[in-house]
Scaffold this motif. Structure first.
Motif, PDB file in Angstrom:
ATOM      1  N   PRO A  12       9.437  17.161 -16.692  1.00  0.00           N
ATOM      2  CA  PRO A  12      10.424  16.144 -17.095  1.00  0.00           C
ATOM      3  C   PRO A  12      10.376  14.916 -16.183  1.00  0.00           C
ATOM      4  O   PRO A  12      10.287  15.040 -14.961  1.00  0.00           O
ATOM      5  N   GLY A  13      10.405  13.765 -16.799  1.00  0.00           N
ATOM      6  CA  GLY A  13      10.380  12.530 -16.018  1.00  0.00           C
ATOM      7  C   GLY A  13       9.000  11.948 -15.811  1.00  0.00           C
ATOM      8  O   GLY A  13       8.866  10.868 -15.230  1.00  0.00           O
ATOM      9  N   ALA A  14       7.955  12.656 -16.278  1.00  0.00           N
ATOM     10  CA  ALA A  14       6.589  12.168 -16.044  1.00  0.00           C
ATOM     11  C   ALA A  14       6.387  10.784 -16.656  1.00  0.00           C
ATOM     12  O   ALA A  14       5.759   9.913 -16.049  1.00  0.00           O
ATOM     13  N   ARG A  15       6.927  10.560 -17.852  1.00  0.00           N
ATOM     14  CA  ARG A  15       6.746   9.260 -18.514  1.00  0.00           C
ATOM     15  C   ARG A  15       7.420   8.140 -17.724  1.00  0.00           C
ATOM     16  O   ARG A  15       6.861   7.055 -17.561  1.00  0.00           O
ATOM     17  N   GLU A  16       8.643   8.408 -17.238  1.00  0.00           N
ATOM     18  CA  GLU A  16       9.370   7.388 -16.486  1.00  0.00           C
ATOM     19  C   GLU A  16       8.673   7.061 -15.173  1.00  0.00           C
ATOM     20  O   GLU A  16       8.574   5.884 -14.776  1.00  0.00           O
ATOM     21  N   PHE A  17       8.188   8.091 -14.481  1.00  0.00           N
ATOM     22  CA  PHE A  17       7.466   7.846 -13.239  1.00  0.00           C
ATOM     23  C   PHE A  17       6.122   7.169 -13.498  1.00  0.00           C
ATOM     24  O   PHE A  17       5.646   6.374 -12.695  1.00  0.00           O
ATOM     25  N   ALA A  18       5.522   7.482 -14.644  1.00  0.00           N
ATOM     26  CA  ALA A  18       4.255   6.837 -15.004  1.00  0.00           C
ATOM     27  C   ALA A  18       4.469   5.349 -15.276  1.00  0.00           C
ATOM     28  O   ALA A  18       3.635   4.506 -14.911  1.00  0.00           O
ATOM     29  N   THR A  19       5.602   5.015 -15.907  1.00  0.00           N
ATOM     30  CA  THR A  19       5.912   3.603 -16.161  1.00  0.00           C
ATOM     31  C   THR A  19       6.011   2.835 -14.861  1.00  0.00           C
ATOM     32  O   THR A  19       5.436   1.742 -14.710  1.00  0.00           O
ATOM     33  N   LEU A  20       6.737   3.407 -13.894  1.00  0.00           N
ATOM     34  CA  LEU A  20       6.884   2.732 -12.606  1.00  0.00           C
ATOM     35  C   LEU A  20       5.546   2.626 -11.889  1.00  0.00           C
ATOM     36  O   LEU A  20       5.195   1.566 -11.358  1.00  0.00           O
ATOM     37  N   ALA A  21       4.774   3.711 -11.878  1.00  0.00           N
ATOM     38  CA  ALA A  21       3.481   3.692 -11.194  1.00  0.00           C
ATOM     39  C   ALA A  21       2.535   2.674 -11.817  1.00  0.00           C
ATOM     40  O   ALA A  21       1.775   1.989 -11.113  1.00  0.00           O
ATOM     41  N   TYR A  57       0.834  -1.203   0.000  1.00  0.00           N
ATOM     42  CA  TYR A  57       0.000   0.000   0.000  1.00  0.00           C
ATOM     43  C   TYR A  57       0.873   1.259   0.000  1.00  0.00           C
ATOM     44  O   TYR A  57       0.574   2.244  -0.695  1.00  0.00           O
ATOM     45  N   VAL A  58       1.945   1.251   0.787  1.00  0.00           N
ATOM     46  CA  VAL A  58       2.831   2.415   0.883  1.00  0.00           C
ATOM     47  C   VAL A  58       3.496   2.691  -0.463  1.00  0.00           C
ATOM     48  O   VAL A  58       3.517   3.832  -0.936  1.00  0.00           O
ATOM     49  N   ILE A  59       4.011   1.650  -1.094  1.00  0.00           N
ATOM     50  CA  ILE A  59       4.694   1.810  -2.382  1.00  0.00           C
ATOM     51  C   ILE A  59       3.718   2.267  -3.462  1.00  0.00           C
ATOM     52  O   ILE A  59       4.027   3.173  -4.255  1.00  0.00           O
ATOM     53  N   TRP A  60       2.544   1.673  -3.469  1.00  0.00           N
ATOM     54  CA  TRP A  60       1.541   2.046  -4.467  1.00  0.00           C
ATOM     55  C   TRP A  60       1.125   3.509  -4.300  1.00  0.00           C
ATOM     56  O   TRP A  60       1.102   4.273  -5.270  1.00  0.00           O
ATOM     57  N   GLY A  61       0.852   3.922  -3.066  1.00  0.00           N
ATOM     58  CA  GLY A  61       0.452   5.306  -2.813  1.00  0.00           C
ATOM     59  C   GLY A  61       1.551   6.293  -3.156  1.00  0.00           C
ATOM     60  O   GLY A  61       1.295   7.345  -3.760  1.00  0.00           O
ATOM     61  N   LEU A  62       2.788   5.955  -2.820  1.00  0.00           N
ATOM     62  CA  LEU A  62       3.907   6.847  -3.104  1.00  0.00           C
ATOM     63  C   LEU A  62       4.139   6.977  -4.604  1.00  0.00           C
ATOM     64  O   LEU A  62       4.382   8.083  -5.112  1.00  0.00           O
ATOM     65  N   SER A  63       4.046   5.870  -5.327  1.00  0.00           N
ATOM     66  CA  SER A  63       4.270   5.926  -6.778  1.00  0.00           C
ATOM     67  C   SER A  63       3.223   6.798  -7.461  1.00  0.00           C
ATOM     68  O   SER A  63       3.543   7.558  -8.386  1.00  0.00           O
ATOM     69  N   LEU A  64       1.967   6.722  -7.016  1.00  0.00           N
ATOM     70  CA  LEU A  64       0.912   7.550  -7.600  1.00  0.00           C
ATOM     71  C   LEU A  64       1.078   9.019  -7.208  1.00  0.00           C
ATOM     72  O   LEU A  64       0.852   9.922  -8.033  1.00  0.00           O
ATOM     73  N   ALA A  65       1.486   9.271  -5.965  1.00  0.00           N
ATOM     74  CA  ALA A  65       1.680  10.646  -5.510  1.00  0.00           C
ATOM     75  C   ALA A  65       2.788  11.334  -6.297  1.00  0.00           C
ATOM     76  O   ALA A  65       2.640  12.499  -6.722  1.00  0.00           O
ATOM     77  N   VAL A  66       3.892  10.636  -6.525  1.00  0.00           N
ATOM     78  CA  VAL A  66       5.000  11.214  -7.287  1.00  0.00           C
ATOM     79  C   VAL A  66       4.582  11.443  -8.735  1.00  0.00           C
ATOM     80  O   VAL A  66       4.942  12.464  -9.345  1.00  0.00           O
ATOM     81  N   LEU A  67       3.792  10.528  -9.289  1.00  0.00           N
ATOM     82  CA  LEU A  67       3.322  10.696 -10.660  1.00  0.00           C
ATOM     83  C   LEU A  67       2.470  11.958 -10.787  1.00  0.00           C
ATOM     84  O   LEU A  67       2.622  12.718 -11.759  1.00  0.00           O
ATOM     85  N   VAL A  68       1.603  12.194  -9.830  1.00  0.00           N
ATOM     86  CA  VAL A  68       0.768  13.403  -9.855  1.00  0.00           C
ATOM     87  C   VAL A  68       1.647  14.652  -9.797  1.00  0.00           C
ATOM     88  O   VAL A  68       1.428  15.630 -10.520  1.00  0.00           O
ATOM     89  N   MET A  69       2.683  14.624  -8.952  1.00  0.00           N
ATOM     90  CA  MET A  69       3.576  15.778  -8.820  1.00  0.00           C
ATOM     91  C   MET A  69       4.374  16.041 -10.091  1.00  0.00           C
ATOM     92  O   MET A  69       4.713  17.170 -10.407  1.00  0.00           O
TER      93      MET A  69
END
Length: 349
Positions: free
Chosen positions: A285-294, A268-280
């Protein structure tokens, strides 16, 4: 520091070799997962790096191997009615796992020797590649250390969970190191992000690594089949037997309830953090890479729930492991990308 080969053609072929090793290690992890899920790990009771490369040939050789397995606690208390055909099934899984490990070693050592003879390696790069090969050798030794925990004078029906977790996390280190070197030899530039976001990327990698280790403990204890309801555990938010009096703090590593609960909570922590960073990072720059991980984290979380509520059958469980390794590799890549460039101002984060 970014690693370099002595020429572009050298870098090209070393990168191809590294990606081959990474793919082989990935396959090895999945073969190891199948070996664990089919309870095949204790079927070979000796470690013979050279002669063990050959399987039993003939009825007498098979009878000898079966007789050795019959001395294990696993056979005497759990598989006492096993037939020769059933023994051969688990034997082939373990033998294949060990053989594939030998093949990886040959590819690694052979490739390094060829590149060295060609004069393609700088001293720093040669040191890194030798370190990678040494980790592979260490992994073989730890594999036997793991198997030996279920052989001889022991009450264990399986290998020790903490040894299984050690074996698994070292495989992650090897594939992560391989991918990092592969990226270092490429021409990809990094992402222009703030120091804060770099730290977040490292934090996510650390949490994912910890989550994978906790998953190995869950697998080693068969804890994934203990509570198969979700989102609660036997109707409780926190299982009442989270701590066992006889285990104490060891409940965190040896208790089925604690290991499964911790694995869920960390997800739950990892999932929430990955989505929060994607929103930010949206539109930056980096949105695509963070979206891939999320996206990978979300798929892994959903597949984990499906695997759990179905009682962790073999096919679902091995795909859960496969996705987990993909998530780990994506997080390694993200850390590499965010570490390549000087940070922007905090305002641009």
């Amino acid at each position: 520091m970014r690693q370099a080969a002595k020429s572009d053609i050298a870098a090209l072929w070393i990168r191809r070799w590294l990606i081959l090793i990474a793919v082989m290690v990935y396959a090895m992890i999945l073969i190891g997962g199948m070996t664990r899920l089919t309870d095949s790990g204790l079927s070979i009771t000796e470690w013979d790096p050279i002669s063990g490369a050959l399987p039993p040939i003939g009825a007498d050789a098979w009878a000898s191997e079966f007789a050795k397995y019959q001395q294990t606690t696993e056979f005497q208390q759990q598989n006492f009615n096993m037939t020769m055909a059933e023994f051969q099934y688990i034997y082939w899984w373990e033998w294949g796992h060990r053989l594939f490990g030998r093949l990886i070693g040959l590819v690694a050592i052979g490739g390094f020797a060829w590149f060295w003879l060609k004069g393609w390696l700088t001293k720093p790069l040669a040191g890194h590649l030798l370190g990678l090969i040494a980790l592979g050798g260490l992994q073989g030794a730890i594999g036997w250390w793991m198997v030996s925990s279920g052989i001889g004078e022991t009450e264990r029906l399986d290998v020790a969970p903490y040894r299984l977790a050690t074996h698994f996390v070292l495989a992650l280190v090897i594939i992560g190191y391989t991918v990092w070197l592969w990226l270092d030899l490429g021409r990809r530039e990094g992402l222009a992000v703030s120091s804060r976001l770099k730290l977040v990327s490292v934090l996510m990698l650390g949490l994912i690594f910890l989550q994978m280790a906790s998953g190995a403990l869950v697998a080693g204890l068969d804890a994934g089949r203990t509570y198969t309801d979700w989102p609660l555990m036997a109707g409780e938010l926190v299982p009442s037997h989270y701590f066992h009096a006889e285990l104490g703090l060891r409940s965190l590593f040896e208790g089925r309830e604690a290991t499964q609960f911790n694995h869920r909570l960390l997800a739950y922590v990892i999932w929430g953090l990955s989505l929060a960073v994607l929103v930010m990072r949206y539109g930056k720059p980096g949105a695509r890479e963070f979206a891939t991980l999320a996206t990978l984290v979300t798929l892994q979380a959903a597949w984990g729930i499906i695997t759990l509520v179905n009682g962790a059958p073999l096919k679902l469980a091995i795909l859960h492991q496969a996705l987990g390794v993909a998530v780990f590799v994506a997080s390694v890549r993200l850390v590499w990308l965010t570490a390549r460039q000087q940070p922007q101002s905090a305002a641009s984060a």
